[in-house]
Design an enzyme around this catalytic site. Structure first.
Site, mmCIF file in Angstrom:
data_model
loop_
_atom_site.group_PDB
_atom_site.id
_atom_site.type_symbol
_atom_site.label_atom_id
_atom_site.label_comp_id
_atom_site.label_asym_id
_atom_site.label_seq_id
_atom_site.Cartn_x
_atom_site.Cartn_y
_atom_site.Cartn_z
ATOM 1 N N GLU A 123 0.831 -1.206 0.000
ATOM 2 C CA GLU A 123 0.000 0.000 0.000
ATOM 3 C C GLU A 123 0.866 1.256 0.000
ATOM 4 O O GLU A 123 1.830 1.350 0.741
ATOM 5 C CB GLU A 123 -0.907 0.020 1.241
ATOM 6 C CG GLU A 123 -1.889 -1.131 1.305
ATOM 7 C CD GLU A 123 -2.921 -1.122 0.183
ATOM 8 O OE1 GLU A 123 -3.091 -0.060 -0.464
ATOM 9 O OE2 GLU A 123 -3.553 -2.174 -0.048
ATOM 10 N N CYS B 158 -7.514 -2.454 7.921
ATOM 11 C CA CYS B 158 -6.128 -2.440 7.446
ATOM 12 C C CYS B 158 -5.644 -1.003 7.316
ATOM 13 O O CYS B 158 -4.570 -0.634 7.792
ATOM 14 C CB CYS B 158 -6.002 -3.199 6.130
ATOM 15 S SG CYS B 158 -6.278 -4.967 6.364
ATOM 16 N N HIS C 237 -1.150 -5.793 1.483
ATOM 17 C CA HIS C 237 -2.305 -6.694 1.390
ATOM 18 C C HIS C 237 -1.924 -7.950 0.600
ATOM 19 O O HIS C 237 -1.250 -7.869 -0.430
ATOM 20 C CB HIS C 237 -3.468 -6.002 0.661
ATOM 21 C CG HIS C 237 -4.420 -5.302 1.571
ATOM 22 N ND1 HIS C 237 -4.598 -3.946 1.576
ATOM 23 C CD2 HIS C 237 -5.268 -5.797 2.520
ATOM 24 C CE1 HIS C 237 -5.526 -3.620 2.474
ATOM 25 N NE2 HIS C 237 -5.938 -4.723 3.071
HETATM 26 N N1 PCA Z 1 -8.076 -7.366 5.947
HETATM 27 C C1 PCA Z 1 -9.034 -6.336 6.264
HETATM 28 C C2 PCA Z 1 -9.023 -6.246 7.757
HETATM 29 C C3 PCA Z 1 -8.355 -7.488 8.241
HETATM 30 C C4 PCA Z 1 -7.694 -8.041 7.064
HETATM 31 O O1 PCA Z 1 -6.901 -9.016 7.061
HETATM 32 C C5 PCA Z 1 -8.790 -5.049 5.502
HETATM 33 O O2 PCA Z 1 -8.337 -5.103 4.350
HETATM 34 O O3 PCA Z 1 -9.095 -3.968 6.017
#
Ligand code: PCA
Length: 202
Positions: free
Chosen positions: A80, A142, A166
């Protein structure tokens, strides 16, 4: 030896397995280059996730924070670029929804990741793991954790690199939710190890 706080999340919403949970548990206490890994699992909870993460930051005093989360609908590993000061969506694992809320009232609109995200993407693609920078971490937990950690680092002037990556679904999860594209758990874990190696080689 340097310290890396490596966070993942527990399962949430319709995703009964979160590969990031298993990765951080498996890598906890491992050494990768100069880094000793402190693997910690965070709750999916608007009122607890960042509190707990910031507590780990205080306790461990890491040199870097690499936070991981599941983005089950994505097919690539996506470091990100930015976290925004907004929480919106839900429910979290306590049934709580947010709408148009600050994460830090009156805080800066956004923070950029301070991890070497371009080098992550290049190294991952070279190794054969599809990867691309993402320009939105969403407005769920996240983004919340990424923003909260970067806010603390910035407002207290800490020399801690921090950011968020992610990961796509693992095969284990896709067996339960057949519409998801998935990666092998081992590839996801090895991709995380590769990112730590990139940090180590900076
Ligand atoms: N993904 C979510 C919250 C927990 C996770 O593993 C997110 O992308 O916000």
């Amino acid at each position: 030896m340097k310290k890396l706080l490596l966070t993942g999340f527990e399962p949430f919403l319709e995703f009964s397995i979160n590969p990031t949970e298993r990765i951080v548990k498996e890598l906890d206490e491992k050494k990768i280059g100069e880094y000793r890994i402190y693997g910690r699992v965070l709750p999916v909870d608007f009122s607890l996730s960042s509190l707990q993460c910031l507590e780990y930051l205080e306790q461990i005093q890491p040199d870097a924070v690499l936070s991981l989360g599941l983005a089950a609908e994505r097919t690539k590993i996506t470091p990100e670029r930015v976290a925004i000061n907004c929480q919106d969506g839900g429910p979290d694992n306590c049934g709580r929804y947010m709408q148009d809320e600050w994460i830090v009232e009156g805080g800066p609109a956004a923070y950029f990741s301070t991890l070497p995200i371009r080098q992550f993407v290049n190294a991952l693609n070279e190794r054969g793991y599809p990867s691309q920078i993402s320009n939105t971490a969403g407005t769920y937990l996240c983004n919340h954790v990424m923003y909260s950690v970067l806010h603390k680092v910035n407002s207290e002037n800490l020399s801690v690199q921090a950011g968020f990556v992610h990961l796509p679904a693992s095969h284990e999860l896709a067996i339960q939710r057949p519409s998801l594209s998935s990666w092998s758990y081992n590839d996801l874990r090895d991709a995380v190890i590769l990112m730590v190696e990139v940090m180590n080689d900076q």
